[in-house]
Design a protein around this motif. Structure first.
Motif, PDB file in Angstrom:
ATOM      1  N   ARG A   1      18.092  36.636  12.237  1.00 36.81           N
ATOM      2  CA  ARG A   1      17.959  37.490  11.055  1.00 36.81           C
ATOM      3  C   ARG A   1      17.664  36.674   9.802  1.00 36.81           C
ATOM      4  NH1 ARG A   1      22.762  41.860  12.563  1.00 36.81           N
ATOM      5  NH2 ARG A   1      21.362  43.376  13.543  1.00 36.81           N
ATOM      6  N   GLU A   2      18.167  35.462   9.761  1.00 34.97           N
ATOM      7  CA  GLU A   2      17.853  34.597   8.616  1.00 34.97           C
ATOM      8  C   GLU A   2      16.405  34.132   8.663  1.00 34.97           C
ATOM      9  OE1 GLU A   2      20.713  31.498   8.841  1.00 34.97           O
ATOM     10  OE2 GLU A   2      22.360  32.713   7.997  1.00 34.97           O
ATOM     11  N   ARG A   3      15.884  33.952   9.881  1.00 34.89           N
ATOM     12  CA  ARG A   3      14.484  33.530  10.006  1.00 34.89           C
ATOM     13  C   ARG A   3      13.516  34.697   9.888  1.00 34.89           C
ATOM     14  NH1 ARG A   3      16.600  30.668  14.450  1.00 34.89           N
ATOM     15  NH2 ARG A   3      15.481  31.969  15.939  1.00 34.89           N
ATOM     16  N   GLN A   4      14.022  35.927   9.992  1.00 34.22           N
ATOM     17  CA  GLN A   4      13.177  37.122   9.964  1.00 34.22           C
ATOM     18  C   GLN A   4      13.658  38.056   8.852  1.00 34.22           C
ATOM     19  OE1 GLN A   4      13.518  40.166  13.068  1.00 34.22           O
ATOM     20  NE2 GLN A   4      11.419  39.775  13.648  1.00 34.22           N
ATOM     21  N   PRO A   5      13.689  37.587   7.603  1.00 34.48           N
ATOM     22  CA  PRO A   5      14.269  38.376   6.525  1.00 34.48           C
ATOM     23  C   PRO A   5      13.473  39.612   6.163  1.00 34.48           C
ATOM     24  CG  PRO A   5      13.162  36.444   5.643  1.00 34.48           C
ATOM     25  CD  PRO A   5      13.149  36.315   7.137  1.00 34.48           C
ATOM     26  N   THR A   6      12.188  39.619   6.451  1.00 37.23           N
ATOM     27  CA  THR A   6      11.367  40.768   6.059  1.00 37.23           C
ATOM     28  C   THR A   6      10.901  41.592   7.238  1.00 37.23           C
ATOM     29  OG1 THR A   6       9.379  39.391   6.089  1.00 37.23           O
ATOM     30  CG2 THR A   6      10.532  39.603   4.000  1.00 37.23           C
ATOM     31  N   GLY A   7      11.514  41.398   8.415  1.00 34.18           N
ATOM     32  CA  GLY A   7      11.132  42.199   9.575  1.00 34.18           C
ATOM     33  C   GLY A   7       9.996  41.554  10.333  1.00 34.18           C
ATOM     34  N   PRO A   8       9.589  42.135  11.450  1.00 36.25           N
ATOM     35  CA  PRO A   8       8.561  41.546  12.301  1.00 36.25           C
ATOM     36  C   PRO A   8       7.182  41.626  11.671  1.00 36.25           C
ATOM     37  CG  PRO A   8       9.144  43.726  13.073  1.00 36.25           C
ATOM     38  CD  PRO A   8      10.089  43.415  11.965  1.00 36.25           C
ATOM     39  N   ALA A   9       6.310  40.739  12.099  1.00 34.83           N
ATOM     40  CA  ALA A   9       4.939  40.767  11.601  1.00 34.83           C
ATOM     41  C   ALA A   9       4.256  42.061  12.016  1.00 34.83           C
ATOM     42  CB  ALA A   9       4.169  39.567  12.155  1.00 34.83           C
ATOM     43  N   LEU A  10       3.324  42.480  11.168  1.00 29.02           N
ATOM     44  CA  LEU A  10       2.582  43.688  11.492  1.00 29.02           C
ATOM     45  C   LEU A  10       1.658  43.411  12.673  1.00 29.02           C
ATOM     46  CD1 LEU A  10       1.539  45.032   7.985  1.00 29.02           C
ATOM     47  CD2 LEU A  10       3.432  45.767   9.404  1.00 29.02           C
ATOM     48  N   THR A  11       1.638  44.298  13.616  1.00 29.12           N
ATOM     49  CA  THR A  11       0.745  44.155  14.764  1.00 29.12           C
ATOM     50  C   THR A  11      -0.366  45.190  14.657  1.00 29.12           C
ATOM     51  OG1 THR A  11       2.001  45.712  16.135  1.00 29.12           O
ATOM     52  CG2 THR A  11       2.685  43.397  16.196  1.00 29.12           C
ATOM     53  N   GLU A  12      -1.481  44.906  15.307  1.00 28.82           N
ATOM     54  CA  GLU A  12      -2.593  45.857  15.296  1.00 28.82           C
ATOM     55  C   GLU A  12      -2.182  47.173  15.930  1.00 28.82           C
ATOM     56  OE1 GLU A  12      -6.156  44.330  16.930  1.00 28.82           O
ATOM     57  OE2 GLU A  12      -6.440  42.812  15.369  1.00 28.82           O
ATOM     58  N   GLU A  13      -1.297  47.083  16.939  1.00 28.81           N
ATOM     59  CA  GLU A  13      -0.829  48.302  17.609  1.00 28.81           C
ATOM     60  C   GLU A  13      -0.070  49.195  16.628  1.00 28.81           C
ATOM     61  OE1 GLU A  13       2.050  49.631  21.359  1.00 28.81           O
ATOM     62  OE2 GLU A  13       1.794  47.525  20.829  1.00 28.81           O
ATOM     63  N   ALA A  14       0.819  48.598  15.798  1.00 31.36           N
ATOM     64  CA  ALA A  14       1.590  49.375  14.833  1.00 31.36           C
ATOM     65  C   ALA A  14       0.681  49.991  13.770  1.00 31.36           C
ATOM     66  CB  ALA A  14       2.651  48.487  14.184  1.00 31.36           C
ATOM     67  N   ILE A  15      -0.294  49.205  13.300  1.00 29.62           N
ATOM     68  CA  ILE A  15      -1.215  49.719  12.280  1.00 29.62           C
ATOM     69  C   ILE A  15      -2.061  50.852  12.860  1.00 29.62           C
ATOM     70  CG2 ILE A  15      -3.144  49.133  10.765  1.00 29.62           C
ATOM     71  CD1 ILE A  15      -2.051  46.246  10.726  1.00 29.62           C
ATOM     72  N   ALA A  16      -2.550  50.668  14.092  1.00 29.51           N
ATOM     73  CA  ALA A  16      -3.376  51.705  14.733  1.00 29.51           C
ATOM     74  C   ALA A  16      -2.589  53.001  14.899  1.00 29.51           C
ATOM     75  CB  ALA A  16      -3.882  51.210  16.081  1.00 29.51           C
ATOM     76  N   ARG A  17      -1.313  52.883  15.269  1.00 28.34           N
ATOM     77  CA  ARG A  17      -0.492  54.076  15.457  1.00 28.34           C
ATOM     78  C   ARG A  17      -0.298  54.807  14.124  1.00 28.34           C
ATOM     79  NH1 ARG A  17       3.093  51.878  18.427  1.00 28.34           N
ATOM     80  NH2 ARG A  17       4.466  51.185  16.768  1.00 28.34           N
TER      81      ARG A  17
END
Length: 272
Positions: A225-241
């Motif tokens: 959680r300290e290494r991922q403070p802003t959440g996961p990277a955006l993926t093309e799959e998430a953007i497409a959805r």
């Protein structure tokens, strides 16, 4: 980055992540299994399909499910020797999913085949009914049922704090077992599916975890959680959805694909 969990990652039970994870896991098990099979066998990844229905206000939402399993057959006559299946959340929480899974298992038993069940799902009801009296508690299990002893189960278990087990996969009665390392298959599936970028470890897990596991969860996830403070990277799959949902909301207008894509990307960045 690998999963912060020593074995199975319970965040993968998310309905959006599980189908991709199960596909990757079955593929990796197949890749690991194949070199150990002698010429007398052939293996293949086969599909299972079923539909679930959910009432929502005045309408019914139908969802198609596609799951994969592994068949090992005798090369000479095509006889099913071993059926290896991975339980999904849909199998354990929906009537249609449970029926589809059990139908395939009955088909395997009817063919006098060995049956191997990999259950990495915390939620829902177990697929196999047998007494746990005298057995230690576990969270995840591989259950092996040999064709020569159909009423006896070999159970390989692990907990949230431990790595997934190695297990013996039976072949023909006159052949020796092959050994599969489930943790190695999981690690390969996790990396190939890029789940370190897909999973949002900032969100809270609910359901089967329960409060008794909360301290363990906090310890395991502290560093990630300290290494991922802003959440996961955006993926093309998430953007497409997200772009598809915007397109539907606006009445499916033609010729505005790029506009919806950029708007979806900005919307997801804002949410992060």
């Amino acid at each position: 980055m690998s999963s912060p969990f020593p074995g199975m990652d319970p965040f993968l039970e998310d309905e959006k992540l599980w189908p991709v994870f199960q596909h990757q896991l079955v593929s990796c098990l197949y890749q690991i299994l194949l070199p150990g099979l002698v010429d007398r066998y052939r293996a293949r990844v086969a599909p299972r399909h079923y539909t679930t229905e959910q009432a929502l206000f005045t309408s019914v939402i139908r969802e198609e499910h596609h799951e994969e399993y592994i068949e090992i057959r005798q090369r000479s006559d095509g006889r099913l020797v071993t059926l290896l299946d991975v339980v999904s959340p849909g199998n354990k929480t929906t009537a249609a999913g449970r029926q589809a899974y059990l139908d395939k298992r009955r088909e395997g038993r009817g063919a006098n085949a060995n049956l191997v069940e990999i259950d990495l799902v915390l939620q829902g009801q177990p697929m196999l009914e047998y007494s746990r009296d005298g057995l230690p508690e576990w969270d995840y299990a591989v259950t092996v049922t040999r064709a020569t002893q159909p009423d006896r189960h070999e159970i390989y278990t692990s907990t949230l704090q431990k790595a997934l087990p190695r297990f013996r996969l039976p072949l023909a009665a006159d052949d020796r077992d092959t050994v599969l390392n489930l943790q190695a298959a999981f690690a390969r599936a996790f990396d190939q599916g890029d789940f370190a970028e897909r999973v949002d470890y900032r969100r809270e897990l609910s359901g089967p975890w329960g409060e008794k596991n909360r301290p363990l969860l906090d310890v395991l996830l502290k560093d990630v959680r300290e290494r991922q403070p802003t959440g996961p990277a955006l993926t093309e799959e998430a953007i497409a959805r997200a772009a598809y949902l915007l397109w539907v909301e606006e009445g499916c207008p033609p010729g505005r694909d790029q506009e919806h894509w950029f708007r979806a990307e900005e919307q997801l960045k804002g949410e992060r």
